[in-house]
Design an enzyme around this catalytic site. Structure first.
Site, short mmCIF file in Angstrom:
data_model
loop_
_atom_site.label_atom_id
_atom_site.label_comp_id
_atom_site.label_asym_id
_atom_site.label_seq_id
_atom_site.Cartn_x
_atom_site.Cartn_y
_atom_site.Cartn_z
CG HIS A 1 -1.85 4.55 5.18
ND1 HIS A 1 -1.86 4.37 3.81
CD2 HIS A 1 -1.92 3.30 5.71
CE1 HIS A 1 -1.93 3.07 3.53
NE2 HIS A 1 -1.98 2.41 4.67
CD GLU B 1 -1.43 7.89 9.07
OE1 GLU B 1 -1.06 8.66 8.17
OE2 GLU B 1 -2.48 7.22 9.00
CG HIS C 1 -6.41 0.68 1.32
ND1 HIS C 1 -5.49 1.23 0.47
CD2 HIS C 1 -5.69 0.16 2.37
CE1 HIS C 1 -4.28 1.06 0.97
NE2 HIS C 1 -4.38 0.42 2.12
CG PHE D 1 0.02 -5.93 4.36
CD1 PHE D 1 -0.44 -5.14 5.40
CD2 PHE D 1 -0.86 -6.86 3.81
CE1 PHE D 1 -1.72 -5.26 5.89
CE2 PHE D 1 -2.15 -7.01 4.30
CZ PHE D 1 -2.59 -6.21 5.33
CB CYS E 1 -0.93 -0.01 1.20
SG CYS E 1 -1.90 -1.53 1.29
#
Length: 413
Positions: free
Chosen positions: A303, A314, A340, A400, A163
């Site tokens: 994010h 985050e 996403h 990831f 991502c």
């Protein structure tokens, strides 16, 4: 070596909110959701526990030539649409092809083609597997398609870092241009994996929201009731060039790409470092490259996937960097509206960040009904003016594998 100023001269996108960058931005500002129920037979056939996703608002087949649809996986189709829009938006620069470079990312690649080919092999045998299968499934297919469509011969590079992929491509573009490898870079990312297998796999990980009865409100960054992210598809692209090159050809400039950085957690294959130390280093490095201090930042496109652990990690990373100054930063979590896009999400959020600076307006975060007290950010919930004077914003992406990528943008005065 003296640093060059890198500027954004073109943007493009095809997303769950709209078929173009302006349409996606307009829907985002209006507080719309791009998330809807999947109306496909395979949802019931496979008894999927999650029955919704962020589907491209405008099907690629409505935009591309028939032969392009036939020869490209959906991920490459989206990439081509976004890149062509960005290129046209930049005025279709008349630049020596060897000085045009493509850096286009994906998180997974041609998954639809791969799984369709596997079904064909099992059901009809090897002779029926299409000869274009390999060129369609390879992760670099999108970069290749964009390169050929725009006659870019300075390189066609592909980042695959989950991502964080397309934010890393944007950061790479900054480096390519600083190093003099190109005069113009088309950077972006794409993803098209709204397929039964990824949905089942992400659901098995407990990563997806299961609000099947209310898809539009399923993505809820920072809300106490958030229960996972929403899988989406689409692509976005930015045309980046040195200021000198842009001014010489009379280009319209949206914003400056002031810096970009990449770090890694080395912590866990899927979970973020709960303390956010490496994510914080990426933010700090991007700001250092921009010649900026944390207190200069006025806006963050976070994010913020809407997962219970990711949103808090985050926040902790941002707190490490900004400290008390974090209270004065307008934070937008646009995945609440888009879902996403995995490898395409960073590029889309970079486009939103550029437009936020160009229009001096932070976009809203929808679906935030009850903000988590453990994440006391100043979250923008309706379009907010960013004020006068110089503006600095960052766009965060984390993936990831512990991949962290951050891009810093400055308003162009």
């Amino acid at each position: 070596m003296e640093r060059k100023k890198i500027v954004v001269t073109g943007i493009g996108a095809t997303s769950p909110l709209g078929g173009t960058a302006p349409d996606s931005w307009k829907a985002l500002l209006a507080g719309e959701s791009g998330i809807s129920t999947l109306e496909h037979d395979w949802v019931a056939q496979h008894e999927l526990p999650v029955t919704f996703a962020g589907q491209a608002r405008v099907p690629a087949a409505d935009v591309l030539e028939r032969v392009e649809v036939k020869r490209l996986d959906p991920s490459s189709q989206f990439a081509l649409i976004a890149a062509r829009e960005a290129w046209a938006d930049a005025g279709s620069p008349e630049t020596d092809p060897v000085r045009i470079l493509v850096d286009f990312a994906t998180g997974i690649g041609g998954l639809w083609t791969l799984l369709d080919a596997w079904d064909t092999l099992r059901e009809k045998g090897p002779r029926r597997v299409l000869p274009m299968t390999i060129p369609m499934i390879m992760p670099n297919a999108a970069a290749a398609a964009v390169s050929m469509a725009l006659s870019a011969r300075g390189g066609a590079r592909t980042v695959v870092s989950a991502c964080a992929s397309s934010t890393e491509s944007v950061a790479n573009a900054y480096d390519h241009l600083q190093a003099g490898l190109a005069d113009v870079v088309i950077a972006g990312g794409t993803e098209a994996v709204t397929h039964a297998l990824p949905i089942a796999a992400f659901a098995s990980m407990q990563a997806l929201s299961r609000r099947n009865d209310d898809p539009a409100r399923a993505s809820r960054p920072y809300d106490v009731d958030r229960d996972g992210f929403v899988l989406s598809e689409g692509a976005a692209a930015l045309v980046l060039e040195t200021e000198e090159h842009a001014l010489a050809r009379g280009a319209r400039i949206y914003a400056e790409l002031a810096g970009g950085a990449v770090t890694s957690d080395s912590y866990h294959i899927t979970a973020p470092d709960p303390e956010g130390s490496a994510a914080a280093r990426a933010m700090r490095a991007a700001l250092e490259q921009a010649g900026a201090k944390p207190e200069d930042v006025t806006h963050v496109n976070a994010h913020a996937t809407s997962t219970p652990v990711g949103d808090i990690a985050e926040y902790k990373a941002m707190l490490r960097i900004f400290g008390d100054a974090l209270d004065g930063i307008a934070v937008s979590a646009t995945k609440a509206a888009t879902g996403h896009l995995l490898g395409g999400t960073g590029a889309l959020e970079a486009v939103f960040t550029v437009l936020a600076l160009a229009e001096r307006t932070a976009p809203p975060t929808i679906n935030l009904d009850n903000q988590d007290p453990e994440i006391p950010l100043d979250v923008v919930t309706s379009p907010r003016p960013l004020g006068d004077g110089p503006l600095l914003a960052i766009s965060n992406s984390f993936g990831f594998g512990g991949h962290n990528a951050v891009a810093a943008f400055r308003s162009y005065e």
